[in-house]
Design a protein around this motif. Structure first.
Motif, PDB file in Angstrom:
ATOM      1  N   PHE A  40       0.846  -1.201   0.000  1.00 42.22           N
ATOM      2  CA  PHE A  40       0.000   0.000   0.000  1.00 42.22           C
ATOM      3  C   PHE A  40       0.886   1.257   0.000  1.00 42.22           C
ATOM      4  N   GLY A  41       1.949   1.232   0.813  1.00 43.74           N
ATOM      5  CA  GLY A  41       2.889   2.349   0.845  1.00 43.74           C
ATOM      6  C   GLY A  41       3.552   2.555  -0.506  1.00 43.74           C
ATOM      7  N   LEU A  42       3.921   1.460  -1.172  1.00 45.47           N
ATOM      8  CA  LEU A  42       4.527   1.543  -2.502  1.00 45.47           C
ATOM      9  C   LEU A  42       3.560   2.172  -3.501  1.00 45.47           C
ATOM     10  N   ILE A  43       2.286   1.810  -3.388  1.00 47.53           N
ATOM     11  CA  ILE A  43       1.265   2.401  -4.268  1.00 47.53           C
ATOM     12  C   ILE A  43       1.238   3.923  -4.104  1.00 47.53           C
ATOM     13  N   LEU A  44       1.247   4.379  -2.848  1.00 45.94           N
ATOM     14  CA  LEU A  44       1.188   5.817  -2.595  1.00 45.94           C
ATOM     15  C   LEU A  44       2.419   6.534  -3.142  1.00 45.94           C
ATOM     16  N   ILE A  45       3.585   5.886  -3.038  1.00 51.48           N
ATOM     17  CA  ILE A  45       4.819   6.496  -3.557  1.00 51.48           C
ATOM     18  C   ILE A  45       4.699   6.796  -5.053  1.00 51.48           C
ATOM     19  N   LEU A  46       4.035   5.914  -5.773  1.00 54.91           N
ATOM     20  CA  LEU A  46       3.882   6.102  -7.221  1.00 54.91           C
ATOM     21  C   LEU A  46       2.581   6.826  -7.582  1.00 54.91           C
ATOM     22  N   PHE A  47       1.565   6.627  -6.741  1.00 53.46           N
ATOM     23  CA  PHE A  47       0.237   7.157  -7.040  1.00 53.46           C
ATOM     24  C   PHE A  47       0.193   8.690  -6.928  1.00 53.46           C
ATOM     25  N   ILE A  48       0.799   9.217  -5.856  1.00 57.39           N
ATOM     26  CA  ILE A  48       0.760  10.667  -5.638  1.00 57.39           C
ATOM     27  C   ILE A  48       1.428  11.446  -6.772  1.00 57.39           C
ATOM     28  N   PRO A  49       2.668  11.087  -7.178  1.00 56.75           N
ATOM     29  CA  PRO A  49       3.279  11.820  -8.301  1.00 56.75           C
ATOM     30  C   PRO A  49       2.481  11.687  -9.598  1.00 56.75           C
ATOM     31  N   THR A  50       1.822  10.537  -9.762  1.00 53.91           N
ATOM     32  CA  THR A  50       1.008  10.343 -10.970  1.00 53.91           C
ATOM     33  C   THR A  50      -0.151  11.337 -10.999  1.00 53.91           C
ATOM     34  N   LEU A  51      -0.838  11.469  -9.873  1.00 56.84           N
ATOM     35  CA  LEU A  51      -1.959  12.414  -9.796  1.00 56.84           C
ATOM     36  C   LEU A  51      -1.488  13.849  -9.997  1.00 56.84           C
ATOM     37  N   LEU A  91      -0.705  14.547 -13.625  1.00 59.30           N
ATOM     38  CA  LEU A  91      -1.933  14.617 -14.418  1.00 59.30           C
ATOM     39  C   LEU A  91      -2.880  15.722 -13.942  1.00 59.30           C
ATOM     40  N   LYS A  92      -2.464  16.428 -12.878  1.00 59.42           N
ATOM     41  CA  LYS A  92      -3.240  17.540 -12.307  1.00 59.42           C
ATOM     42  C   LYS A  92      -4.584  17.086 -11.723  1.00 59.42           C
ATOM     43  N   PHE A  93      -4.575  15.902 -11.127  1.00 62.79           N
ATOM     44  CA  PHE A  93      -5.759  15.402 -10.435  1.00 62.79           C
ATOM     45  C   PHE A  93      -5.466  15.199  -8.949  1.00 62.79           C
ATOM     46  N   GLN A  94      -4.503  15.952  -8.411  1.00 63.45           N
ATOM     47  CA  GLN A  94      -4.101  15.766  -7.014  1.00 63.45           C
ATOM     48  C   GLN A  94      -5.220  16.092  -6.028  1.00 63.45           C
ATOM     49  N   ASP A  95      -6.195  16.902  -6.456  1.00 65.84           N
ATOM     50  CA  ASP A  95      -7.314  17.210  -5.565  1.00 65.84           C
ATOM     51  C   ASP A  95      -8.144  15.974  -5.225  1.00 65.84           C
ATOM     52  N   GLY A  96      -8.035  14.977  -6.072  1.00 66.82           N
ATOM     53  CA  GLY A  96      -8.811  13.764  -5.838  1.00 66.82           C
ATOM     54  C   GLY A  96      -8.085  12.721  -5.017  1.00 66.82           C
ATOM     55  N   PHE A  97      -6.944  13.074  -4.447  1.00 67.76           N
ATOM     56  CA  PHE A  97      -6.129  12.093  -3.725  1.00 67.76           C
ATOM     57  C   PHE A  97      -6.856  11.500  -2.515  1.00 67.76           C
ATOM     58  N   VAL A  98      -7.414  12.350  -1.657  1.00 63.89           N
ATOM     59  CA  VAL A  98      -8.016  11.862  -0.410  1.00 63.89           C
ATOM     60  C   VAL A  98      -9.170  10.909  -0.697  1.00 63.89           C
ATOM     61  N   SER A  99     -10.079  11.285  -1.606  1.00 66.39           N
ATOM     62  CA  SER A  99     -11.227  10.427  -1.913  1.00 66.39           C
ATOM     63  C   SER A  99     -10.785   9.113  -2.548  1.00 66.39           C
ATOM     64  N   SER A 100      -9.747   9.177  -3.375  1.00 67.78           N
ATOM     65  CA  SER A 100      -9.266   7.945  -4.005  1.00 67.78           C
ATOM     66  C   SER A 100      -8.607   7.016  -2.982  1.00 67.78           C
TER      67      SER A 100
END
Length: 330
Positions: free
Chosen positions: A84-95, A98-107
């Motif tokens: 799960f931690g590895l996902i976040l390491i890659l997921f946050i920079p991806t968002l 792509l300029k979708f960082q506002d959707g991080f918490v809900s995702s």
């Protein structure tokens, strides 16, 4: 110790009611993790309609991307906290990219559900889709109605016109007397009112999905341009070396202008009057000494700046949109 006055705002009330309704709907539908509908609704209730739509769009896309990461890492590797931690390491920079960082918490809320289930199934995905539909849908519905801010915008407009009038009266007084005890507080107040008015007008634009601009925003933008001129001309007046006869002519003009800073007057009228001032200047004798020359030059610069002030106003569309030739203020 200072405390702010306790106040329950309109947005606070909408958030509490909307989030509660969303959770009740999720409970009625027997959805797993039904309490998450509450969180999703809270995240999407924004100050304006347009921001709410953008928030929902960003969170839907971010959640879809999150499901993709969950499929690759949870199903491909393991349902483990380190994964799960590895996902976040890659997921946050991806968002962010792509300029979708506002959707991080809900995702992340959705990812937690997938992690908790330990299995990615169609029924689980359908459950999450329904949670998002309920949470985001209720947020959009409660944000459909926004209280009118027309009264506040009009109040700011009248206030700035009153402040400009006072400033012009003070300029006229100084030109006639060569001295003044004016502290200039209207300048500070005018700057603050313009800033507040523009911010409120922009909020009104954001509350209309099919509107790209607001007439009040254009108005306050115009007043801001005029304010820059007012700030420029004041030093020219206060730095006059002597009080010459030209001062009284300009003072009369400024006095009349000060009495007509409101919606019922046209800028063309005062542009014509300023032309008359220029003609009267041209007929007057040349300065006899250096100080008189400097004073006359400063006054010439002043009336040229005021001419620009009036032309800025003349370019404003006006508030009376029913007429092709809208009224223009001075």
């Amino acid at each position: 110790m200072n405390f702010r006055r306790f106040k329950i705002g309109y947005r606070t009330l909408k958030t509490a009611v909307g989030a509660s309704i969303a959770m009740l709907i999720a409970m009625f539908l027997n959805l797993d993790y039904y309490s998450s509908a509450f969180i999703l609704t809270v995240l999407c209730i924004q100050p304006t309609k347009r921001k709410s739509v953008r928030a929902v769009y960003s969170r839907i896309i971010a959640s879809i991307i999150g499901v993709g990461f969950a499929f690759v890492f949870f199903e491909g590797i393991s349902y483990h906290p380190l994964v799960f931690g590895l996902i976040l390491i890659l997921f946050i920079p991806t968002l962010v990219s792509l300029k979708f960082q506002d959707g991080f918490v809900s995702s992340v809320v959705i990812l937690l559900h997938l992690f908790d289930s330990k299995e990615l199934t169609w029924s689980l995905l359908w459950n999450e889709a329904q949670l998002m539909a309920v949470g985001f849908g209720v947020a959009l519905l409660v944000n459909i109605y926004m209280p009118s801010i027309e009264k506040d915008l009009k109040s700011f407009r009248l206030e700035i016109e009153s402040l400009y009038s006072k400033i012009f009266h003070e300029i006229a007084f100084y030109l006639r007397n060569g001295d003044s005890d004016w502290d200039g507080k209207e300048l500070v107040e005018a700057s603050e009112v313009i800033e507040k008015g523009k911010a409120l007008a922009y909020q009104d634009v954001e509350n209309h999905l099919n509107r790209r601009q607001n007439l009040y925003y254009l108005y306050f933008d115009m007043r801001e341009q005029q304010f820059e001129i007012i700030e420029r001309v004041l030093p020219k007046i206060t730095a006059l070396p002597v009080n010459i006869s030209h001062c009284y002519i300009v003072a009369d003009f400024m006095e009349e202008l000060a009495d007509h800073v409101h919606s019922g007057n046209t800028a063309n009228k005062f542009i014509s009057k300023l032309d008359e001032v220029k003609e009267e200047f041209a007929k007057m004798p040349l300065p006899k000494d250096h100080e008189n020359f400097l004073a006359m030059a400063a006054l010439y610069q002043f009336i040229e700046e005021m001419d620009q002030y009036l032309h800025i106003k003349r370019s404003f569309v006006g508030f009376n949109m029913k007429k092709k030739t809208a009224s223009k203020e001075s």
